[in-house]
Design a protein around this motif. Sequence first.
Motif, PDB file in Angstrom:
ATOM      1  N   LYS A  80       0.831  -1.209   0.000  1.00 39.60           N
ATOM      2  CA  LYS A  80       0.000   0.000   0.000  1.00 39.60           C
ATOM      3  C   LYS A  80       0.864   1.257   0.000  1.00 39.60           C
ATOM      4  N   ILE A  81       1.975   1.208   0.743  1.00 40.08           N
ATOM      5  CA  ILE A  81       2.901   2.351   0.762  1.00 40.08           C
ATOM      6  C   ILE A  81       3.511   2.536  -0.621  1.00 40.08           C
ATOM      7  N   PHE A  82       3.955   1.445  -1.248  1.00 36.45           N
ATOM      8  CA  PHE A  82       4.517   1.548  -2.593  1.00 36.45           C
ATOM      9  C   PHE A  82       3.481   2.119  -3.561  1.00 36.45           C
ATOM     10  N   ASN A  83       2.234   1.676  -3.435  1.00 37.61           N
ATOM     11  CA  ASN A  83       1.164   2.168  -4.297  1.00 37.61           C
ATOM     12  C   ASN A  83       0.954   3.667  -4.095  1.00 37.61           C
ATOM     13  N   LYS A  84       0.949   4.102  -2.844  1.00 42.50           N
ATOM     14  CA  LYS A  84       0.756   5.519  -2.532  1.00 42.50           C
ATOM     15  C   LYS A  84       1.941   6.356  -3.028  1.00 42.50           C
ATOM     16  N   ALA A  85       3.092   5.690  -3.240  1.00 42.45           N
ATOM     17  CA  ALA A  85       4.290   6.363  -3.756  1.00 42.45           C
ATOM     18  C   ALA A  85       4.417   6.138  -5.265  1.00 42.45           C
ATOM     19  N   LEU A 184       4.109  10.702   1.894  1.00 44.20           N
ATOM     20  CA  LEU A 184       3.078   9.938   1.170  1.00 44.20           C
ATOM     21  C   LEU A 184       1.797  10.757   1.049  1.00 44.20           C
ATOM     22  N   VAL A 185       1.417  11.428   2.133  1.00 43.36           N
ATOM     23  CA  VAL A 185       0.203  12.264   2.105  1.00 43.36           C
ATOM     24  C   VAL A 185       0.359  13.359   1.063  1.00 43.36           C
ATOM     25  N   ARG A 186       1.522  13.984   1.041  1.00 43.82           N
ATOM     26  CA  ARG A 186       1.797  15.041   0.042  1.00 43.82           C
ATOM     27  C   ARG A 186       1.727  14.464  -1.373  1.00 43.82           C
ATOM     28  N   ASN A 187       2.235  13.257  -1.576  1.00 47.85           N
ATOM     29  CA  ASN A 187       2.285  12.638  -2.901  1.00 47.85           C
ATOM     30  C   ASN A 187       0.900  12.370  -3.484  1.00 47.85           C
ATOM     31  N   VAL A 188      -0.070  12.089  -2.629  1.00 50.48           N
ATOM     32  CA  VAL A 188      -1.426  11.806  -3.132  1.00 50.48           C
ATOM     33  C   VAL A 188      -2.322  13.048  -3.084  1.00 50.48           C
ATOM     34  N   GLY A 189      -1.716  14.211  -2.834  1.00 51.84           N
ATOM     35  CA  GLY A 189      -2.462  15.465  -2.916  1.00 51.84           C
ATOM     36  C   GLY A 189      -3.123  15.900  -1.634  1.00 51.84           C
ATOM     37  N   GLY A 190      -2.830  15.210  -0.552  1.00 57.82           N
ATOM     38  CA  GLY A 190      -3.390  15.624   0.743  1.00 57.82           C
ATOM     39  C   GLY A 190      -2.577  16.737   1.362  1.00 57.82           C
ATOM     40  N   SER A 191      -3.152  17.369   2.377  1.00 64.83           N
ATOM     41  CA  SER A 191      -2.413  18.415   3.067  1.00 64.83           C
ATOM     42  C   SER A 191      -1.750  17.820   4.310  1.00 64.83           C
ATOM     43  N   VAL A 192      -0.594  18.331   4.612  1.00 68.22           N
ATOM     44  CA  VAL A 192       0.176  17.797   5.754  1.00 68.22           C
ATOM     45  C   VAL A 192       0.044  18.736   6.912  1.00 68.22           C
TER      46      VAL A 192
END
Length: 192
Positions: A80-85, A184-192
Amino acid sequence: MVKFNKELAKKVSLETTNVSDGPSDSQGIEIKSPGKMWWFTIKGITYDDITEVQTVALHDPDGEILDYVVQVEDRGLREKIFNKADDNNNTKLLIRCVNWFGTEFLWVASIKTKLSRQSCLKAIERGLNGNWIKAKWKSNSVGWQSWSHPGTERVPEWSKMDDGEIVDMVFDGRIIETLDHEALVRNVGGSV
């Protein structure tokens, strides 16, 4: 703060691998390519002293692309981490080195392709056990070129830090163990 676990890194790498830069402790150790480090040697006696890890390349808060170490025991969570990256994981070697002038550095070598793996392993073999070498990335068709020193009695000086402390310092904030890591959060467009 997350601490580096060398045994877990070995396990993660074994389960994931798919082949297709002595200073005083206060100076700090950085990631460097050995190509500009002149003569250097590699800490360890055999290849087993080298740590293999899985990394993902992600943007840091300043927009720079950096390697992050993925250290997760659970295979499902790791996937899941690899997918999110964006599934851009890469097998790398963390190679602790010191050059002729006493500058200690961490060579983070990609071994994703067969050529990069073979040429890197040849350089490592030459540089282990206190042997002095030069190594330089030549090209994607040649890989790493390495040369052994013709002969010296020079003894490398290593910092007192252990491998885990060095990885913790070099990858400070860049060891991923959960899906909510800020990169990872930043990579999927979320705010940190």
